[in-house]
Design a protein around this motif. Structure first.
Motif, short mmCIF file in Angstrom:
data_model
loop_
_atom_site.label_atom_id
_atom_site.label_comp_id
_atom_site.label_asym_id
_atom_site.label_seq_id
_atom_site.Cartn_x
_atom_site.Cartn_y
_atom_site.Cartn_z
N UNK A 61 0.83 -1.21 0.00
CA UNK A 61 0.00 0.00 0.00
C UNK A 61 0.86 1.25 0.00
N UNK A 62 1.93 1.25 0.79
CA UNK A 62 2.81 2.42 0.84
C UNK A 62 3.50 2.66 -0.49
N UNK A 63 3.81 1.59 -1.22
CA UNK A 63 4.51 1.72 -2.49
C UNK A 63 3.60 2.15 -3.64
N UNK A 64 2.34 1.72 -3.64
CA UNK A 64 1.49 1.91 -4.81
C UNK A 64 0.30 2.85 -4.62
N UNK A 65 -0.18 3.05 -3.40
CA UNK A 65 -1.31 3.95 -3.21
C UNK A 65 -0.85 5.39 -3.07
N UNK A 66 -1.65 6.30 -3.58
CA UNK A 66 -1.37 7.73 -3.48
C UNK A 66 -2.67 8.48 -3.21
N UNK A 67 -2.55 9.69 -2.73
CA UNK A 67 -3.69 10.55 -2.46
C UNK A 67 -4.60 10.62 -3.68
#
Length: 152
Positions: A61-67
């Motif tokens: 999630x930290x690598x691929x999700x963005x605002x």
């Protein structure tokens, strides 16, 4: 007894990745989920729900999700409490996710969709004709879509 939650919404900010003292990854982010009704002024309201992921799913999630990314989350509601610096008891309600699906492709990585489940994630690539990011740019001509890309 059953404690199961499924949410679809947009991230309000980039996920925040941290590690516990024992080295376990944990990510926190907030999901904005629209309500099914509008206010008296005709505006749609939203709930802002805190989400927590653990281990490999947290790193994914930290690598691929963005605002702003549209995301589906499946998990359970958890209520925890702690004493703050003023000695007051603070209660926190959050969703502990065990399944996260990225519902929009990440344009900077050339498309595709990423989903996480449990301790891992899978990646499937969608095929589009040409380099145009608009899937409807073929003016009504058939689009080549594999059965794996269909939600049903």
């Amino acid at each position: 007894m059953l404690n199961r939650v499924i949410l679809i919404g947009r991230l309000t900010r980039d996920p925040e990745l941290r590690y516990t003292p024992s080295g376990v990854a944990v990510t926190q982010f907030t999901l904005a989920v629209d309500r099914n009704f509008t206010s008296q002024q005709g505006q749609r309201e939203a709930d802002f729900i805190p989400i927590v992921t653990w281990r490999q799913l947290a790193e994914t999630c930290a690598n691929y999700l963005r605002k702003g990314r549209l995301t589906a989350v499946e998990g359970r509601i958890q209520v925890r409490s702690y004493d703050n610096n003023e000695g007051r008891r603070v209660y926190v309600t959050e969703v502990v996710a065990d399944n996260v699906r990225f519902l929009e492709s990440n344009r900077s990585e050339g498309g595709g969709s990423y989903g996480g489940q449990g301790d891992g994630y899978s990646r499937s690539e969608g095929q589009r004709a040409g380099n145009n990011d608009d899937p409807f740019s073929d003016d009504g001509r058939p689009i080549d879509i594999s059965d794996d890309d269909l939600p049903f």
